[in-house]
Design a protein around this motif. Structure first.
Motif, mmCIF file in Angstrom:
data_model
loop_
_atom_site.group_PDB
_atom_site.id
_atom_site.type_symbol
_atom_site.label_atom_id
_atom_site.label_comp_id
_atom_site.label_asym_id
_atom_site.label_seq_id
_atom_site.Cartn_x
_atom_site.Cartn_y
_atom_site.Cartn_z
ATOM 1 N N ARG A 91 0.831 -1.209 0.000
ATOM 2 C CA ARG A 91 0.000 0.000 0.000
ATOM 3 C C ARG A 91 0.859 1.250 0.000
ATOM 4 N NH1 ARG A 91 -5.162 -0.083 2.798
ATOM 5 N NH2 ARG A 91 -4.362 1.841 3.694
ATOM 6 N N LEU A 92 1.954 1.187 0.747
ATOM 7 C CA LEU A 92 2.830 2.351 0.826
ATOM 8 C C LEU A 92 3.469 2.641 -0.523
ATOM 9 C CD1 LEU A 92 4.670 2.020 4.222
ATOM 10 C CD2 LEU A 92 3.178 3.863 3.489
ATOM 11 N N LEU A 93 3.874 1.568 -1.221
ATOM 12 C CA LEU A 93 4.478 1.766 -2.535
ATOM 13 C C LEU A 93 3.487 2.480 -3.448
ATOM 14 C CD1 LEU A 93 6.254 -1.666 -2.927
ATOM 15 C CD2 LEU A 93 7.382 0.546 -3.061
ATOM 16 N N GLY A 94 2.217 2.055 -3.352
ATOM 17 C CA GLY A 94 1.191 2.731 -4.127
ATOM 18 C C GLY A 94 0.988 4.155 -3.634
ATOM 19 N N GLY A 95 1.007 4.311 -2.308
ATOM 20 C CA GLY A 95 0.796 5.633 -1.720
ATOM 21 C C GLY A 95 1.865 6.619 -2.113
ATOM 22 N N THR A 96 3.115 6.157 -2.186
ATOM 23 C CA THR A 96 4.193 7.086 -2.528
ATOM 24 C C THR A 96 3.999 7.652 -3.931
ATOM 25 O OG1 THR A 96 5.520 5.236 -3.274
ATOM 26 C CG2 THR A 96 5.999 6.078 -1.081
#
Lengths: 328, 318
Positions: free
Chosen positions: B248-253
């Motif tokens: 999710r964080l990779l997407g969020g970044t």
């Protein structure tokens, strides 16, 4: 009369449930002298563990203690103390051994850590001093290779060894009162006697008072000074072991005694089980709680609850006690 | 050893699936990199010529195979747009995104652990309800929205932190951290709720355990019981979630780097998608998958640290 360590007066413990108040312990009184062992016997759900937790002050937050209930340890009333004031007493003056050493030891901390944190808090020992004491304690409870065991985690020990470690934790600060809550129920039969022997030895060596909770009358026979039989949250018969075994008054106690298998019994004899189930503690019947299961029941038992009667240190609550000609 | 082998096997399957699917997806999208390179005023012939130059007119699976064999020999290809080496670009950009993700997770943990412990200690108390309310409000707001709100308050109104930008670590730690705080926080605001709720739930059940009663019976303080006795055995699910959140964080970044003007891998990917620079897209996606698998490998290592039972199992199974 020896020095009184524990005095429980009219202990009442209830729990708020969805269906109403469940009274798990209703009006229990008992006292215990130094060096003595009291066997607290009853079926599951009779309130023995709740009584133990009430004494330790380890009840869940949903629990309500009766207004007249008092627990005195060495003459000090614990019920009046705050959580903060209780901390120096717990673990130091009274301690507990739980039933299942699988769940009563923290799986993520070493045995040594669980021992030394108690020692360091109550005895103010240094890190090195506490560790040394921990090894000594583990040796004294008969744990082999205590120098290695002290750095091991609970899962690396067998059930019996874990219970030995739990006993070491319980006695590490020389408590005056030890509550052993079915300490052998979760163990192999072969280990049970060893653990009971160990507890007995610890009581002697440390001159403690012990409450030995069990559902096994056989355990009580050789190892306790007094017995209290609990049924549906009340003590229904209490007295010296010999007296209770030889002059059983309460039919429930008699039923418990006859459910112990005996070596002298013929082979394949059916064990006497007590039929029926303990009563609902949320809405208990008005009379004697044991009446629905009692062989000697009469109409009066269903209507009026028997008041406890004491004669020569032997207390029982029954309208038609066994071995007596006339009703009490 | 067997364990490691299983892991590598799984990694290979994950990578194959992920890269093939993105390759096909990019191919399905209308338009390709040739249009982008030819410019707006080019004819169809010019575009076709570029396509032939780049080998874009070959079948998808042939191009995919080309790319895969390249990756295995360490050649991640070059961007069609600016001819930069894909691997070098990623390696250059990733530390920026990594810092952002790490900072976001640390912030999320710093909020989730104390909050989760307070809530678990007295479930349904006022504190639990207040924290729960804040947590749900926080998770309900998408990170790009909280990002914009944070910029509004902390940059425009208060002027404490810069709204956009990036400073390398060589400019000093504070200079480097300062523009990272708001973007990391806007990511953390979504993630912490999930961590907090899992920790709370697990800790409530751990606090019913006998060994917690025993710790109380030994006279330990509530603080010590929560921190020393209950936290570790309550953290397993939270740790798993922590690993899964990397995805999710990779997407969020990708979104957050765009809003805060951070030159990380997320912006690289967005740019590559807009220009249909599929070699770069492939590179980024493969790299994301690697990061995700690596993060979850670390989670497994952390299990052993948290739970001695796992540790011994590993040792005995070699």
């Amino acid at each position: 009369m020896g020095e009184i360590v524990l005095d429980v007066v009219n202990q009442r413990t209830a729990f708020a449930t969805g269906r109403g108040m469940l009274t798990a312990v209703s009006g229990v009184s008992l006292s215990l002298e130094r060096g003595k062992t009291l066997g607290l016997v009853g079926e599951s759900g009779s309130g023995k563990s709740v009584l133990a937790r009430s004494i330790m002050g380890l009840l869940p937050r949903a629990a309500v203690t009766g207004p007249g209930s008092r627990v005195l340890l060495n003459g000090r009333e614990l019920t009046r103390l705050s959580e903060r004031e209780l901390r120096p007493i717990r673990g130091a003056e009274m301690s507990v051994v739980f039933q299942d050493p699988m769940t009563s030891l923290n799986p993520t901390l070493t045995i040594g850590k669980q021992l030394t944190e108690t020692l360091r808090f109550h005895k103010r020992l240094s890190k090195a001093g506490a560790r040394q004491r921990a090894v000594e304690l583990l040796r004294s409870v008969g744990l082999p290779q205590p120098e290695i065991r002290v750095d091991q985690y609970p899962h690396q020990l067998s059930g019996g060894m874990r219970q030995r470690a739990a006993i070491a934790i319980a006695i590490c600060c020389d408590p005056d009162l030890l509550i052993a809550d079915e300490p052998t129920t979760a163990l192999d039969v072969t280990v049970q006697a060893e653990i009971l022997d160990l507890l007995q030895r610890m009581v002697r060596e440390h001159n403690m008072a012990m409450i030995l909770i069990t559902h096994d009358m056989g355990v009580v026979a050789g190892r306790c000074d007094d017995v209290a039989v609990m049924y549906a949250g009340r003590i229904v018969e209490q007295g010296p072991v010999r007296e209770i075994f030889h002059r059983t008054r309460m039919p429930y106690t008699a039923a418990l005694l006859s459910s112990i298998p005996r070596i002298s019994d013929p082979a394949h004899r059916r064990l006497d089980a007590i039929g029926g189930r303990p009563p609902d503690l949320i809405d208990p019947p008005p009379g004697c709680a044991f009446a629905p299961r009692c062989k000697h029941v009469s109409d009066r038992c269903h209507r009026v609850r028997p008041e406890p009667v004491t004669e020569a240190g032997h207390m029982y609550a029954c309208h038609y006690p066994l071995g007596m000609k006339e009703p009490a | 050893m067997r364990y490691l082998l299983r892991r590598v096997q799984r990694l290979a399957i994950v990578l194959a699936a992920v890269t093939l699917v993105t390759f096909l997806l990019v191919n399905v999208l209308p338009g390709d990199v040739a249009y982008e390179m030819a410019g707006i005023n080019s004819s169809e012939e010019e575009v076709q010529e570029i396509r032939e130059d780049l080998g874009l007119n070959r079948p998808v699976l042939v191009r995919y195979w080309d790319w895969v064999t390249g990756v295995f020999t360490g050649d991640w290809g070059q961007s069609f747009v600016n001819k930069e080496d894909v691997w070098e670009t990623i390696v250059h950009r990733f530390p920026v995104s990594f810092e952002l993700m790490l900072l976001a997770q640390l912030m999320a943990l710093a909020m989730a652990v104390p909050a989760g412990m307070i809530c678990a200690f007295r479930p349904d108390s006022t504190a639990d309800k207040i924290i729960g309310g804040i947590a749900f409000a926080s998770v309900s707001m998408p990170s790009f929205m909280s990002g914009i709100l944070l910029i509004y308050f902390f940059s425009l109104n208060l002027g404490w932190l810069p709204a956009t930008g990036y400073e390398p670590l060589s400019e000093g730690l504070w200079a480097n951290l300062k523009p990272m705080l708001l973007p990391a926080l806007s990511l953390a605001l979504v993630e912490w709720t999930i961590l907090m709720r899992t920790l709370r739930a697990e800790m409530i059940s751990v606090l019913q355990e006998d060994y917690i009663s025993l710790a109380r019976a030994k006279g330990m303080s509530n603080f010590r019981i929560l921190l020393g006795h209950a936290l570790r055995p309550s953290s397993f699910t939270m740790l798993t979630i922590l690993g899964l959140q990397v995805a999710r964080l990779l997407g969020g970044t990708v979104i957050i780097e765009q809003i805060f003007g951070i030159p990380g891998i997320g912006r690289l990917l967005i740019h590559a998608v807009f220009t249909r620079d599929y070699i770069v897209i492939q590179g980024c996606v493969t790299f994301f998958a690697l990061v995700f698998v690596a993060a979850n490998f670390l989670v497994d290592v952390a299990y052993a640290w948290l739970d001695p039972r796992v540790r011994n199992e590993r040792l005995s199974h070699g």
